[in-house]
Scaffold this motif. Sequence first.
Motif, PDB file in Angstrom:
ATOM      1  N   UNK A 323       0.829  -1.211   0.000  1.00 38.85           N
ATOM      2  CA  UNK A 323       0.000   0.000   0.000  1.00 38.85           C
ATOM      3  C   UNK A 323       0.860   1.255   0.000  1.00 38.85           C
ATOM      4  N   UNK A 324       1.946   1.247   0.767  1.00 39.13           N
ATOM      5  CA  UNK A 324       2.838   2.411   0.810  1.00 39.13           C
ATOM      6  C   UNK A 324       3.505   2.626  -0.549  1.00 39.13           C
ATOM      7  N   UNK A 325       3.952   1.547  -1.183  1.00 40.35           N
ATOM      8  CA  UNK A 325       4.576   1.666  -2.496  1.00 40.35           C
ATOM      9  C   UNK A 325       3.568   2.133  -3.539  1.00 40.35           C
ATOM     10  N   UNK A 326       2.364   1.601  -3.458  1.00 43.72           N
ATOM     11  CA  UNK A 326       1.330   1.985  -4.413  1.00 43.72           C
ATOM     12  C   UNK A 326       0.957   3.446  -4.326  1.00 43.72           C
ATOM     13  N   UNK A 327       0.998   4.005  -3.117  1.00 45.11           N
ATOM     14  CA  UNK A 327       0.642   5.410  -2.945  1.00 45.11           C
ATOM     15  C   UNK A 327       1.604   6.340  -3.668  1.00 45.11           C
ATOM     16  N   UNK A 328       2.831   5.875  -3.908  1.00 44.50           N
ATOM     17  CA  UNK A 328       3.845   6.714  -4.559  1.00 44.50           C
ATOM     18  C   UNK A 328       3.857   6.569  -6.081  1.00 44.50           C
ATOM     19  N   UNK A 329       3.044   5.672  -6.642  1.00 47.67           N
ATOM     20  CA  UNK A 329       3.064   5.443  -8.086  1.00 47.67           C
ATOM     21  C   UNK A 329       2.397   6.593  -8.831  1.00 47.67           C
ATOM     22  N   UNK A 330       2.859   6.895 -10.046  1.00 52.68           N
ATOM     23  CA  UNK A 330       2.259   7.991 -10.813  1.00 52.68           C
ATOM     24  C   UNK A 330       0.909   7.599 -11.390  1.00 52.68           C
ATOM     25  N   UNK A 331       0.083   8.612 -11.638  1.00 54.56           N
ATOM     26  CA  UNK A 331      -1.150   8.400 -12.392  1.00 54.56           C
ATOM     27  C   UNK A 331      -0.844   8.405 -13.882  1.00 54.56           C
ATOM     28  N   UNK A 332      -1.837   8.035 -14.682  1.00 51.93           N
ATOM     29  CA  UNK A 332      -1.623   7.958 -16.126  1.00 51.93           C
ATOM     30  C   UNK A 332      -1.341   9.323 -16.740  1.00 51.93           C
ATOM     31  N   UNK A 333      -2.002  10.374 -16.263  1.00 53.67           N
ATOM     32  CA  UNK A 333      -1.756  11.686 -16.862  1.00 53.67           C
ATOM     33  C   UNK A 333      -0.371  12.199 -16.494  1.00 53.67           C
ATOM     34  N   UNK A 334       0.097  11.878 -15.292  1.00 51.06           N
ATOM     35  CA  UNK A 334       1.479  12.232 -14.933  1.00 51.06           C
ATOM     36  C   UNK A 334       2.465  11.589 -15.907  1.00 51.06           C
ATOM     37  N   UNK A 335       2.222  10.323 -16.236  1.00 51.00           N
ATOM     38  CA  UNK A 335       3.077   9.638 -17.190  1.00 51.00           C
ATOM     39  C   UNK A 335       3.037  10.328 -18.548  1.00 51.00           C
ATOM     40  N   UNK A 336       1.843  10.647 -19.023  1.00 48.45           N
ATOM     41  CA  UNK A 336       1.695  11.276 -20.338  1.00 48.45           C
ATOM     42  C   UNK A 336       2.320  12.664 -20.367  1.00 48.45           C
ATOM     43  N   UNK A 337       2.200  13.404 -19.279  1.00 51.37           N
ATOM     44  CA  UNK A 337       2.803  14.747 -19.234  1.00 51.37           C
ATOM     45  C   UNK A 337       4.329  14.662 -19.333  1.00 51.37           C
ATOM     46  N   UNK A 338       4.878  13.635 -18.719  1.00 46.18           N
ATOM     47  CA  UNK A 338       6.342  13.456 -18.807  1.00 46.18           C
ATOM     48  C   UNK A 338       6.741  13.135 -20.241  1.00 46.18           C
ATOM     49  N   UNK A 339       5.988  12.266 -20.886  1.00 46.21           N
ATOM     50  CA  UNK A 339       6.259  11.955 -22.284  1.00 46.21           C
ATOM     51  C   UNK A 339       6.095  13.199 -23.170  1.00 46.21           C
ATOM     52  N   UNK A 340       5.096  14.002 -22.853  1.00 43.91           N
ATOM     53  CA  UNK A 340       4.860  15.219 -23.623  1.00 43.91           C
ATOM     54  C   UNK A 340       6.060  16.152 -23.601  1.00 43.91           C
ATOM     55  N   UNK A 341       6.648  16.320 -22.433  1.00 49.86           N
ATOM     56  CA  UNK A 341       7.811  17.207 -22.313  1.00 49.86           C
ATOM     57  C   UNK A 341       8.988  16.673 -23.141  1.00 49.86           C
ATOM     58  N   UNK A 342       9.190  15.366 -23.108  1.00 44.88           N
ATOM     59  CA  UNK A 342      10.280  14.782 -23.876  1.00 44.88           C
ATOM     60  C   UNK A 342      10.045  14.938 -25.376  1.00 44.88           C
ATOM     61  N   UNK A 343       8.834  14.628 -25.824  1.00 44.53           N
ATOM     62  CA  UNK A 343       8.521  14.689 -27.244  1.00 44.53           C
ATOM     63  C   UNK A 343       8.545  16.111 -27.772  1.00 44.53           C
ATOM     64  N   UNK A 344       8.117  17.054 -26.967  1.00 51.29           N
ATOM     65  CA  UNK A 344       8.147  18.457 -27.390  1.00 51.29           C
ATOM     66  C   UNK A 344       9.555  18.979 -27.545  1.00 51.29           C
ATOM     67  N   UNK A 345      10.500  18.352 -26.826  1.00 52.16           N
ATOM     68  CA  UNK A 345      11.876  18.799 -26.882  1.00 52.16           C
ATOM     69  C   UNK A 345      12.727  18.112 -27.926  1.00 52.16           C
TER      70      UNK A 345
END
Length: 346
Positions: A323-345
């Motif tokens: 449960x503690x590890x799961x609480x720290x996992x990213x949501x799907x939009x967080x993942x996509x936003x990270x990809x967005x920054x990479x792709x935009x650059x």
Amino acid sequence: MTRPLAFAIPGDIATLTGGFIYERRLLMGLRQAGHDVRHLVLPASFPDPSDADMAAAVAALADVAPDRPLILDGLVFGAIDTGGLARVRAPLVAMIHHPLALETGLAPDRRDHLFRTERDNLRLVRHVLVPSPHTRRILIDRYDVPRHAITVLRPGVDRPSLPPAPSTPPLILSVGILHPRKGHDVLIEALSSLGDLDWQAVIVGNPWDRDHAAALERRRAASPVAPRIRLAGRVTAEELEALYSRASVFALATWYEGHGIVFDEALVRGLPIVSCRGGAVPDTVPPAAGLLVPPGDARAFAGALRGLLQDAGKRQAMADAAMAAGAALPGWQQMADRASRMLSGL
């Protein structure tokens, strides 16, 4: 600043596998982040396309404009003709869940062909997206991909919609397509030696390999604990959520994973995990939340399950760690936003 993109995926994007879920949520998230993303539906026959399907895929990719970075699904990328891929004008971004040559059960000549094709194709890309540090290490060590050209984009996870409501007797839940790589046959063999304990088990998974699915049903029916094991096949999202809520242990006897989204789904629900040290599983499952045994070792898998079923205190401690590890996992939009920054650059 966002930029136009293209995302090439073979077959039905709604297919129920971890890889398709990952890519579908990335596509949706990139659009939510403001990108104009052109979805290219390529033939579903990849990674074993006919000549006609190969030609159609190459033509579709070559049609993408050079100002639109093109994300290419790994089932296509690792098998598409290198000469055809070299004709593509758009900047190429490979999405490699795990190299195709690492699939379970390949003939040696097929494995060698896929290795050489994927290695040669990787020389044509601008960047590579992978779901785990394990896949990143493989691409650096075996495929000669520069370290700086790889981004680890860990999949996101949805939060549970139901509170925990463990069943009695304890429910052992396994989720994974019915394919030899997922090791459901090993799990059934392990469960067959635990008849002296009180438990029930459900195996959920889309019948990806129908011959294997039929063999699994025969194996289940022949087991001395057959009435306590249910092969549920494909279930609705609501049914799966209810099973996660009722479960006490998550078990997947997989031979190899490039990441394993189902492990994240188990972690956010506070489920202790029993699995195997194959591929990226040790990257994905925290040591305090999981017991990992060698792939294919049904006796060791049974021993890990027995220990959890017999020791409620240990099971609870692992559940708390999950449960503690799961609480720290990213949501799907967080993942996509990270990809967005990479792709935009790019």
